[in-house]
Design a protein around this motif. Sequence first.
Motif, short mmCIF file in Angstrom:
data_model
loop_
_atom_site.label_atom_id
_atom_site.label_comp_id
_atom_site.label_asym_id
_atom_site.label_seq_id
_atom_site.Cartn_x
_atom_site.Cartn_y
_atom_site.Cartn_z
N VAL A 165 5.25 12.00 -2.02
CA VAL A 165 4.46 11.61 -3.19
C VAL A 165 5.40 11.04 -4.25
CG1 VAL A 165 3.00 12.48 -5.06
CG2 VAL A 165 2.61 13.24 -2.70
N ILE A 167 -4.48 10.39 2.45
CA ILE A 167 -3.36 9.94 1.63
C ILE A 167 -3.93 8.92 0.65
CG2 ILE A 167 -2.67 8.19 3.33
CD1 ILE A 167 0.24 8.61 2.40
N LEU A 175 8.29 9.86 3.91
CA LEU A 175 7.61 9.44 2.70
C LEU A 175 7.17 10.66 1.91
CD1 LEU A 175 5.36 6.63 4.23
CD2 LEU A 175 7.40 6.31 2.79
N LEU A 233 0.45 5.89 9.33
CA LEU A 233 0.01 7.07 8.58
C LEU A 233 -0.44 8.17 9.54
CD1 LEU A 233 -2.03 5.26 5.79
CD2 LEU A 233 0.32 6.14 5.65
N LEU A 257 -2.93 5.90 -2.04
CA LEU A 257 -1.91 4.95 -2.47
C LEU A 257 -2.44 4.12 -3.63
CD1 LEU A 257 -1.60 3.94 1.17
CD2 LEU A 257 0.40 4.81 0.01
N HIS A 261 4.43 11.05 8.33
CA HIS A 261 4.07 9.68 8.68
C HIS A 261 5.26 9.03 9.38
CE1 HIS A 261 0.81 10.42 5.87
NE2 HIS A 261 1.72 10.79 4.99
N ARG A 321 2.33 2.69 -4.20
CA ARG A 321 2.96 3.96 -4.57
C ARG A 321 2.08 5.09 -4.04
NH1 ARG A 321 6.92 5.23 -7.82
NH2 ARG A 321 6.90 3.17 -8.81
N ILE A 322 2.70 6.11 -3.47
CA ILE A 322 1.94 7.25 -2.94
C ILE A 322 1.60 8.18 -4.10
CG2 ILE A 322 1.98 9.23 -1.38
CD1 ILE A 322 4.04 7.67 0.32
N THR A 380 -6.73 2.11 -6.24
CA THR A 380 -6.27 3.11 -5.28
C THR A 380 -6.89 2.84 -3.92
OG1 THR A 380 -8.01 4.69 -5.86
CG2 THR A 380 -5.89 4.89 -7.01
N ASP A 396 -0.95 13.18 -1.03
CA ASP A 396 -0.78 13.18 0.42
C ASP A 396 -1.04 14.58 0.95
OD1 ASP A 396 -0.02 12.83 3.04
OD2 ASP A 396 2.05 12.26 2.61
#
Length: 193
Positions: A64, A157, A62, A132, A159, A87, A78-79, A22, A82
Amino acid sequence: MKREYYIPPCCGISAKAFEGQTITVIDLEGGQVVDFFAEMLGNKEEFLSAGVTIDCNESLRLHVGDCLYSNLYRPMFRILADDVGEHDLLHPCCRTEMYEFFYHNGSGHPNCLDNINECLQSARPIIHPVNLFMHTKISENGKIAVLPPLSKAGDKIILKAEKDVRLGIAACSVSESDCNSRKCTPVKIIIQD
């Protein structure tokens, strides 16, 4: 394993992230845009594409669960979470020519294109990152306005890397407009298993 990176105002870093790790991007003081870019590890010709991300998600926003895609239409991130949900996928990295065009102060101005290129030891003529926390409003007639970011101190955030990547991340250098709330501040990156 956990690695933390502090990015001072108007600076950038590069770091490796491996599939499954992550990447947490934290706006330490609030109101700061982060230019987020990456290349596939070992292949500079495949890189994060904001345009392909728009295409694949069929959205200018964008959410989640969404992925960020490479120029070859493969998911890179991949989110997972957040705090902000706002963004920008439209604007290229700030650069000398942009500062000269808008503010007549391009000579010697720190900028995200140079910062990311330097960190990645690259010479890309233009980079379209995922910006972002950048708050861009598009009106019905297509006009674009850049508003102050909605992020507050400590907002983040998270990712997940879908591939092995080399990150190029910059704390945006624009203090001349609302882009960074008219000041530039630091950000923090945490990469962990």
